[in-house]
Scaffold this motif. Sequence first.
Motif, PDB file in Angstrom:
ATOM      1  N   GLY A  22       0.782  -1.239   0.000  1.00 56.46           N
ATOM      2  CA  GLY A  22       0.000   0.000   0.000  1.00 56.46           C
ATOM      3  C   GLY A  22       0.807   1.278   0.000  1.00 56.46           C
ATOM      4  O   GLY A  22       1.821   1.399  -0.669  1.00 56.46           O
ATOM      5  N   THR A  23       0.323   2.213   0.821  1.00 59.91           N
ATOM      6  CA  THR A  23       0.874   3.560   0.833  1.00 59.91           C
ATOM      7  C   THR A  23       2.376   3.599   1.061  1.00 59.91           C
ATOM      8  O   THR A  23       3.093   4.311   0.380  1.00 59.91           O
ATOM      9  CB  THR A  23       0.191   4.364   1.953  1.00 59.91           C
ATOM     10  OG1 THR A  23      -1.202   4.091   1.892  1.00 59.91           O
ATOM     11  CG2 THR A  23       0.433   5.827   1.776  1.00 59.91           C
ATOM     12  N   VAL A  26       4.381   2.472  -2.058  1.00 55.99           N
ATOM     13  CA  VAL A  26       4.408   3.468  -3.124  1.00 55.99           C
ATOM     14  C   VAL A  26       5.295   4.643  -2.737  1.00 55.99           C
ATOM     15  O   VAL A  26       6.087   5.147  -3.530  1.00 55.99           O
ATOM     16  CB  VAL A  26       2.983   3.942  -3.468  1.00 55.99           C
ATOM     17  CG1 VAL A  26       3.017   5.106  -4.429  1.00 55.99           C
ATOM     18  CG2 VAL A  26       2.182   2.794  -4.064  1.00 55.99           C
ATOM     19  N   ARG A  27       5.197   5.055  -1.465  1.00 54.74           N
ATOM     20  CA  ARG A  27       6.042   6.157  -1.000  1.00 54.74           C
ATOM     21  C   ARG A  27       7.523   5.823  -1.156  1.00 54.74           C
ATOM     22  O   ARG A  27       8.314   6.619  -1.650  1.00 54.74           O
ATOM     23  CB  ARG A  27       5.705   6.466   0.464  1.00 54.74           C
ATOM     24  CG  ARG A  27       6.556   7.480   1.156  1.00 54.74           C
ATOM     25  CD  ARG A  27       6.199   8.909   0.822  1.00 54.74           C
ATOM     26  NE  ARG A  27       4.871   9.281   1.230  1.00 54.74           N
ATOM     27  CZ  ARG A  27       4.569   9.785   2.443  1.00 54.74           C
ATOM     28  NH1 ARG A  27       5.501   9.964   3.331  1.00 54.74           N
ATOM     29  NH2 ARG A  27       3.337  10.098   2.733  1.00 54.74           N
ATOM     30  N   GLN A  30       8.493   6.015  -4.777  1.00 55.54           N
ATOM     31  CA  GLN A  30       8.578   7.396  -5.248  1.00 55.54           C
ATOM     32  C   GLN A  30       9.800   8.113  -4.687  1.00 55.54           C
ATOM     33  O   GLN A  30      10.306   9.057  -5.276  1.00 55.54           O
ATOM     34  CB  GLN A  30       7.304   8.155  -4.866  1.00 55.54           C
ATOM     35  CG  GLN A  30       6.082   7.669  -5.616  1.00 55.54           C
ATOM     36  CD  GLN A  30       4.800   8.339  -5.146  1.00 55.54           C
ATOM     37  OE1 GLN A  30       4.748   8.870  -4.040  1.00 55.54           O
ATOM     38  NE2 GLN A  30       3.770   8.314  -5.977  1.00 55.54           N
ATOM     39  N   MET A  31      10.264   7.652  -3.520  1.00 53.55           N
ATOM     40  CA  MET A  31      11.459   8.261  -2.937  1.00 53.55           C
ATOM     41  C   MET A  31      12.728   7.667  -3.548  1.00 53.55           C
ATOM     42  O   MET A  31      13.828   7.979  -3.116  1.00 53.55           O
ATOM     43  CB  MET A  31      11.469   8.074  -1.419  1.00 53.55           C
ATOM     44  CG  MET A  31      10.415   8.875  -0.698  1.00 53.55           C
ATOM     45  SD  MET A  31      10.393   8.479   1.070  1.00 53.55           S
ATOM     46  CE  MET A  31      11.061   9.983   1.769  1.00 53.55           C
TER      47      MET A  31
ATOM     48  N   TYR B  61       5.478  13.239  -3.508  1.00 50.26           N
ATOM     49  CA  TYR B  61       6.608  12.584  -4.167  1.00 50.26           C
ATOM     50  C   TYR B  61       6.242  12.143  -5.580  1.00 50.26           C
ATOM     51  O   TYR B  61       7.082  12.034  -6.449  1.00 50.26           O
ATOM     52  CB  TYR B  61       7.086  11.391  -3.341  1.00 50.26           C
ATOM     53  CG  TYR B  61       7.830  11.820  -2.102  1.00 50.26           C
ATOM     54  CD1 TYR B  61       9.134  12.286  -2.192  1.00 50.26           C
ATOM     55  CD2 TYR B  61       7.231  11.787  -0.847  1.00 50.26           C
ATOM     56  CE1 TYR B  61       9.821  12.705  -1.069  1.00 50.26           C
ATOM     57  CE2 TYR B  61       7.904  12.205   0.276  1.00 50.26           C
ATOM     58  CZ  TYR B  61       9.203  12.660   0.165  1.00 50.26           C
ATOM     59  OH  TYR B  61       9.886  13.085   1.273  1.00 50.26           O
ATOM     60  N   GLY B  62       4.959  11.828  -5.789  1.00 50.54           N
ATOM     61  CA  GLY B  62       4.547  11.386  -7.115  1.00 50.54           C
ATOM     62  C   GLY B  62       3.067  11.653  -7.308  1.00 50.54           C
ATOM     63  O   GLY B  62       2.472  12.416  -6.550  1.00 50.54           O
ATOM     64  N   LEU B  63       2.463  11.036  -8.302  1.00 45.36           N
ATOM     65  CA  LEU B  63       1.051  11.307  -8.580  1.00 45.36           C
ATOM     66  C   LEU B  63       0.199  10.042  -8.590  1.00 45.36           C
ATOM     67  O   LEU B  63      -0.716   9.891  -9.385  1.00 45.36           O
ATOM     68  CB  LEU B  63       0.906  12.033  -9.923  1.00 45.36           C
ATOM     69  CG  LEU B  63       1.530  13.427 -10.017  1.00 45.36           C
ATOM     70  CD1 LEU B  63       1.323  14.023 -11.392  1.00 45.36           C
ATOM     71  CD2 LEU B  63       0.948  14.354  -8.956  1.00 45.36           C
ATOM     72  N   THR B  64       0.507   9.106  -7.699  1.00 44.20           N
ATOM     73  CA  THR B  64      -0.310   7.904  -7.598  1.00 44.20           C
ATOM     74  C   THR B  64      -1.348   8.119  -6.503  1.00 44.20           C
ATOM     75  O   THR B  64      -1.093   8.836  -5.541  1.00 44.20           O
ATOM     76  CB  THR B  64       0.578   6.693  -7.263  1.00 44.20           C
ATOM     77  OG1 THR B  64       1.578   6.603  -8.252  1.00 44.20           O
ATOM     78  CG2 THR B  64      -0.219   5.411  -7.244  1.00 44.20           C
ATOM     79  N   THR B  66      -2.324   7.241  -3.688  1.00 40.84           N
ATOM     80  CA  THR B  66      -2.207   6.612  -2.374  1.00 40.84           C
ATOM     81  C   THR B  66      -2.516   7.596  -1.268  1.00 40.84           C
ATOM     82  O   THR B  66      -2.627   7.225  -0.126  1.00 40.84           O
ATOM     83  CB  THR B  66      -0.798   6.048  -2.135  1.00 40.84           C
ATOM     84  OG1 THR B  66       0.136   7.024  -2.562  1.00 40.84           O
ATOM     85  CG2 THR B  66      -0.591   4.771  -2.902  1.00 40.84           C
ATOM     86  N   GLN B  70      -1.954  13.486  -3.341  1.00 39.32           N
ATOM     87  CA  GLN B  70      -1.532  13.178  -4.706  1.00 39.32           C
ATOM     88  C   GLN B  70      -2.721  13.275  -5.668  1.00 39.32           C
ATOM     89  O   GLN B  70      -2.568  13.727  -6.800  1.00 39.32           O
ATOM     90  CB  GLN B  70      -0.880  11.794  -4.754  1.00 39.32           C
ATOM     91  CG  GLN B  70       0.242  11.667  -3.723  1.00 39.32           C
ATOM     92  CD  GLN B  70       1.266  10.567  -4.006  1.00 39.32           C
ATOM     93  OE1 GLN B  70       1.366  10.061  -5.111  1.00 39.32           O
ATOM     94  NE2 GLN B  70       2.050  10.215  -3.009  1.00 39.32           N
ATOM     95  N   TYR B  99      11.693  12.789 -10.512  1.00 39.46           N
ATOM     96  CA  TYR B  99      10.666  11.759 -10.669  1.00 39.46           C
ATOM     97  C   TYR B  99       9.284  12.387 -10.859  1.00 39.46           C
ATOM     98  O   TYR B  99       8.530  12.030 -11.759  1.00 39.46           O
ATOM     99  CB  TYR B  99      10.669  10.863  -9.426  1.00 39.46           C
ATOM    100  CG  TYR B  99       9.702   9.709  -9.485  1.00 39.46           C
ATOM    101  CD1 TYR B  99      10.062   8.497 -10.053  1.00 39.46           C
ATOM    102  CD2 TYR B  99       8.425   9.824  -8.948  1.00 39.46           C
ATOM    103  CE1 TYR B  99       9.176   7.428 -10.097  1.00 39.46           C
ATOM    104  CE2 TYR B  99       7.532   8.769  -8.988  1.00 39.46           C
ATOM    105  CZ  TYR B  99       7.910   7.576  -9.561  1.00 39.46           C
ATOM    106  OH  TYR B  99       7.024   6.535  -9.607  1.00 39.46           O
ATOM    107  N   GLU B 103       6.372  12.379 -13.990  1.00 36.55           N
ATOM    108  CA  GLU B 103       4.958  12.038 -13.809  1.00 36.55           C
ATOM    109  C   GLU B 103       4.061  13.164 -14.325  1.00 36.55           C
ATOM    110  O   GLU B 103       3.021  12.911 -14.925  1.00 36.55           O
ATOM    111  CB  GLU B 103       4.657  11.746 -12.335  1.00 36.55           C
ATOM    112  CG  GLU B 103       5.080  10.349 -11.916  1.00 36.55           C
ATOM    113  CD  GLU B 103       4.003   9.662 -11.089  1.00 36.55           C
ATOM    114  OE1 GLU B 103       2.908   9.425 -11.611  1.00 36.55           O
ATOM    115  OE2 GLU B 103       4.274   9.374  -9.900  1.00 36.55           O
TER     116      GLU B 103
END
Lengths: 75, 696
Positions: A22-23, A26-27, A30-31, B61-64, B66, B70, B99, B103
């Motif tokens: 999950g979260t 993904v975090r 992305q890091m 940090y991104g565009l998902t 979660t 975002q 990153y 996105e």
Amino acid sequence: MLNLADAPRGCKAKVIMVGAPGTWGVRLLQMGITPGAEIEVVENSGGLILIRARGSLISIGRGIARRILVELISH
Amino acid sequence: MKEITVALAGQPNVGKTALFNLIVGQSVEVANWPGVTVERREGFREHGGYRIRFVDLPGTYGLTATSVDQVIARNFIISGEADVTLVLVDSTIPERTMYLLLEVLELTSKVVVAFTKSDASHSAGVHINYDLLEKKVGAPIVPVSIKTPDSVRSLLDKIIEVHERGPSSQLIKVDYGELEPFIRSIEEVVRGSGLAADFPTRWLAVKLIEGDRDLESRLLKRGEIDILEKARSIRREAEEILKLTMPEAMAMKRFNAVIEVIKGALIIKGLPTKGGERLVALLYKPWIGPLLSMLLVSVLFTVVFTINTGFPLNMVLKSIGLSDLAGFTEDYSLSHVVSRCFDYLSQVVSSSISDSVLKSLIVDGIINGVGIVMAFLPLIATISVVLAVLEDSGLLPVIATSMHPFLRKIGFSGHMVFPIAISFGCNVPGVVAARASPNFGERVRAWLTIAFIPCQARLVVVLAFATALRSLNGLMLMAAAYAAALSVFIAVNKSLVIMYKRRKLYEEPELLLEIPPIHGPIPRVVWWIAWNQVKHFLFKAATVIFLASLASWIMLHYTPSLAYTDDYSLSVGMSIASIASPLLTPLGFNEDLAKFIGFALIVGFFAKEAVLSTIAIVTGEEAPAKALSVLGVSDAQLVFLTIFTTLYVPCIATLVTIYSESKSLKITISSIVLMMVIAYAISVLAYAVVSALVHP
Ligand SMILES: Nc1nc2c(ncn2[C@@H]2O[C@H](COP(=O)(O)OP(=O)(O)OP(=O)(O)O)[C@@H](O)[C@H]2O)c(=O)[nH]1
């Protein structure tokens, strides 16, 4: 292969798998903690782990670190 | 004047707040994003014949999908409301922060890129060939720094240029390699979906193969289950072939694309470890680290509270016999100076108004209410500044990290260090600071329990009770009160954790924090962060605190039949006290005393210090110790009162803050009930033990 929580301080390692669901997962991705990324374990003692990934320092709780699989490159 | 709307996107810590403030200056408007409590800030800047509106997106940090942040960010970029998207990349860590740029480029081609902190990139060992990088990315790239405010002008030029130019096809695209065929199949499938009208189909395909929750639920809502199922089966197929989950594979491909772009255009040299990093490493050592952190935090807040209230320096001075100096630190502390100003104002006003009801309303109701708010203001402001310095210098995440292993034991993560530490001074900013945690369950537990941490207003009351003791040791009583409060805080949190675990609602408190390099705080940034906090307090909490003090005035000055009265004993408050008084009679208080003590405790509900002043008013004795002995309160009863005052509902300001933070009446009321029940149970127990020991 071992999980990040067991990687010794000062070692360099390559990320194989980011299993955190999950979260958090993904975090992490992305890091910059993605499969194939090279990371350095700056500190690993007590409850915490400090790594350098893609130029930035990141502190990771042990619970999350346990779900990251890495391969040691050097000590 | 023509208007351009610019969406400002960037990862946490890239310097987005700093750049936003630099560009728009004072013209900031704060609101919430529709339907959520995430702050939305907007500001204007005129340039080149345009009025440019900047909308600050949440740092992500991104565009998902979660987190709400975002989803907000990407929906705004897609919505068409933004003419241009300004993406920030941190020039000191370009690889990581580009990153988000990739996105965003999947969503829109009207993009300008700002490389922030350009003043610091060399000292971070990063050397960038901007011309080459710009060619490879295809979008304008402008290095900026808040240390050279002029650098934003060329940024504004580029924004206008991109707006006038319109969409471009020259921008880099992420190549997903062996995943491309799968993405194309999903693209075919989603062309048949209603979503294709709102989003670019390639982006839909990319996000669906990643398993994006927001898009999946949108498909479900539209009843397009077959499309969802097809996309899912393509995803499973790809996962089997690649032996990686799709989020992993997609993130990997994007980072590979970043590396491809920066190759040749950017040199990163490893630098020797700096002092800052050595400090960080020290704070990470087991035992030493947490101890150092705790020392640092307590020294900082001790100084803050001493400046504001005199406490705890006044206690130390008193205990070594320097009571004059102690009185001085108290009298010239910020909150005392403020309340003296208000006292003076009250005197002036009351001598100029003759109507007694109006006088009482203005003096005891309004001026007193505003005074309470204003007395909190310097405290909130200085704490905000200290926290801003810690945040801006990069120490905050380090301290949070080093305390994490300890707090975990009671179900909190490192994020809760500051809320807890601040609460020893005052619960109000403590509750506000609990926002730091990204975990909702953790925040709920903080809202419910932080008020058990004894604030200094409670200490004042406890101290007065302690001096009124006859045969017991006052210092022991104070220590017992603190020990009781902290044990309750720990025990309640542990029980909540167990309760949450049983109901399978518990999420292990985790920590995942970026540790930015430690640096000296930048005054301008500190000011921005702190001012933002203070504004929030003034507009949200202060208005309610003011209304609550008006309500308390009504409760103390009106009879149950709503006639004005000067006599407390006839007031609504006193009638409530007489209903509650049977709870106090088992403790050996006679009926009158029970009513009266109950009344004082109800008044204490509005502000803890008021327990003392109420006792003083009714007995006519200024010194609390004397007042209590006039009333004939026994030692065991004092023990009861001490423990009860320490644990029961903190004060109306804290409750209001709990409500304004949680937006939940249920949580606010639960916290009141929890505190009342526990306070009563433990203080009755303490009474029983003490009376058994003192009068065997
Ligand atoms: N050297 C240098 N530091 C900067 C500059 N801009 C911001 N910083 C620092 O970068 C850090 C992050 O700045 P912020 O403006 O708070 O960043 P943000 O992106 O809003 O971060 P969040 O508030 O976490 O979303 C702070 O420590 C700033 O002092 C700059 O132009 N030069």
